[in-house]
Design a protein around this motif. Structure first.
Motif, PDB file in Angstrom:
ATOM      1  N   MET A  94       2.860   9.090  29.644  1.00  4.83           N
ATOM      2  CA  MET A  94       2.637   8.490  31.024  1.00  4.83           C
ATOM      3  C   MET A  94       1.219   7.994  31.124  1.00  4.83           C
ATOM      4  N   VAL A  95       0.971   7.422  32.246  1.00  3.19           N
ATOM      5  CA  VAL A  95      -0.071   7.035  32.421  1.00  3.19           C
ATOM      6  C   VAL A  95      -0.982   7.702  33.535  1.00  3.19           C
ATOM      7  N   THR A  96      -2.345   7.905  33.603  1.00  5.32           N
ATOM      8  CA  THR A  96      -3.201   8.334  34.835  1.00  5.32           C
ATOM      9  C   THR A  96      -4.335   7.573  34.655  1.00  5.32           C
ATOM     10  N   LYS A 154       3.286  13.798  28.850  1.00 10.47           N
ATOM     11  CA  LYS A 154       3.303  14.380  30.031  1.00 10.47           C
ATOM     12  C   LYS A 154       3.008  15.698  30.352  1.00 10.47           C
ATOM     13  N   ASP A 155       2.733  16.249  29.365  1.00 11.55           N
ATOM     14  CA  ASP A 155       2.616  18.078  29.499  1.00 11.55           C
ATOM     15  C   ASP A 155       0.953  18.248  28.980  1.00 11.55           C
ATOM     16  N   GLN A 156       0.196  17.274  29.180  1.00  5.41           N
ATOM     17  CA  GLN A 156      -1.007  17.338  29.116  1.00  5.41           C
ATOM     18  C   GLN A 156      -1.788  17.079  30.311  1.00  5.41           C
ATOM     19  N   THR A 157      -3.278  17.653  30.594  1.00  6.55           N
ATOM     20  CA  THR A 157      -3.959  17.467  31.682  1.00  6.55           C
ATOM     21  C   THR A 157      -4.159  16.087  32.071  1.00  6.55           C
ATOM     22  N   PRO A 158      -3.911  15.429  33.448  1.00  6.62           N
ATOM     23  CA  PRO A 158      -4.125  13.949  33.648  1.00  6.62           C
ATOM     24  C   PRO A 158      -5.638  13.712  33.638  1.00  6.62           C
ATOM     25  N   PHE A 159      -5.901  12.458  33.428  1.00 10.97           N
ATOM     26  CA  PHE A 159      -7.422  12.376  33.508  1.00 10.97           C
ATOM     27  C   PHE A 159      -7.655  12.203  35.022  1.00 10.97           C
ATOM     28  N   ILE A 179       3.437  -0.060  32.696  1.00 14.10           N
ATOM     29  CA  ILE A 179       3.339   1.118  31.805  1.00 14.10           C
ATOM     30  C   ILE A 179       4.582   2.160  32.196  1.00 14.10           C
ATOM     31  N   ASN A 180       4.696   2.247  33.321  1.00 14.24           N
ATOM     32  CA  ASN A 180       5.839   3.186  33.969  1.00 14.24           C
ATOM     33  C   ASN A 180       7.290   2.509  33.613  1.00 14.24           C
ATOM     34  N   LYS A 181       7.442   1.398  33.419  1.00 15.97           N
ATOM     35  CA  LYS A 181       8.506   0.865  33.079  1.00 15.97           C
ATOM     36  C   LYS A 181       8.769   1.180  31.590  1.00 15.97           C
ATOM     37  N   ASP A 182       7.658   0.979  30.841  1.00 14.98           N
ATOM     38  CA  ASP A 182       7.755   0.972  29.060  1.00 14.98           C
ATOM     39  C   ASP A 182       6.356   1.341  28.703  1.00 14.98           C
ATOM     40  N   VAL A 183       6.039   2.342  28.348  1.00 14.64           N
ATOM     41  CA  VAL A 183       4.623   2.680  27.861  1.00 14.64           C
ATOM     42  C   VAL A 183       4.357   1.919  26.633  1.00 14.64           C
ATOM     43  N   ASN A 184       5.260   1.251  25.900  1.00  8.45           N
ATOM     44  CA  ASN A 184       4.883   0.220  24.868  1.00  8.45           C
ATOM     45  C   ASN A 184       4.273  -0.739  25.198  1.00  8.45           C
TER      46      ASN A 184
END
Length: 245
Positions: free
Chosen positions: A76-78, A50-55, A87-92
């Motif tokens: 998170m996902v971008t 979450k603290d990285q630059t989004p794609f 993925i927003n529910k569960d990144v796994n």
């Protein structure tokens, strides 16, 4: 006198009829038992911290380093090429980072590399993924001692991009396998090994918040890697999840 016609030929073409080009086999056999293997994971599904630059969802061949001890709630996902809701529910569901750590604790695998990698494969820049992103990730994973590289892809183009990166890892001496929601694309692009649960794109590693399914997919994939004995094999996995939208 009849007009002489010259056969039109080019790579991938024969007399204007497209002939799909299949990449050459690349293969590194798995020579260690699973409980001695150091495992890596990559995903082209747009996962990052979450603290990285989004794609850049319009096209991006960069990648993000994800420490393998990162708490899953910090990911998170971008990605604009598929439904991100699972993925927003569960990144796994796409990057099963919690399940992989559990496999180490269980002794099913030996250890994890320090760094996983996420990238957004939907941009589709084949040249960059094959000659820049792939070799860079492969070099870093090899330096961290990876024996096995598992992977997931998001959209169809993601499966292609992910397979290109996996082929670089395989060529660098690591055994790889993609957990594919769209296995025909991975096969056409020359994936060394494929497992295929019946899941929608975005949930390649299993239904969100279903750790039993996610663990089953991972274990069956790893066991299949011990069974596969040549390039291009695929195994259908007995897991089904439907995303009702």
């Amino acid at each position: 006198m009849p007009t002489a016609f010259k056969l039109t030929t080019a790579k991938g073409l024969k007399s204007e009829i497209y002939v799909p080009w299949t990449p050459k086999p690349v293969w590194t056999p798995l020579t260690k038992p699973l409980n001695q293997c150091k495992v890596a994971f990559i995903t082209s599904g747009g996962i990052h911290k979450k603290d990285q630059t989004p794609f850049n969802t319009a096209g991006d061949w960069s990648y993000r380093e994800i420490p393998s001890d990162t708490p899953s709630d910090q990911l998170m996902v971008t990605h604009g090429g598929f439904d991100n809701s699972d993925i927003n529910k569960d990144v796994n569901a796409m990057l099963p980072i919690d399940r992989l750590r559990e496999l180490v604790k269980e002794g099913f695998i030996g250890s994890l590399v320090p760094t996983f990698y996420g990238f957004m494969g939907g941009g589709g820049n084949v040249d960059k993924f094959e000659h820049v992103t792939g070799p860079e990730i492969a070099k870093k994973l090899k330096a961290e001692g990876a024996d096995i590289v598992l992977a997931t892809g998001g959209c169809g183009t993601c499966h292609r991009s992910c397979t290109l990166v996996l082929r670089c890892c395989e060529a660098a001496g690591m055994s790889t396998c993609i957990i594919a929601a769209l296995p025909p694309i991975a096969r056409q692009q020359g994936a060394p090994r494929i497992t295929a649960p019946l899941v929608p794109i975005g949930s390649n590693a299993g239904e969100p918040n279903n750790p039993q399914m996610q663990m089953g997919i991972l274990k069956d994939t790893l066991n299949a890697m011990e069974e596969f004995d040549h390039f291009g094999q695929m195994k259908a996995l007995p897991y089904e999840y439907r995303h009702n939208v």
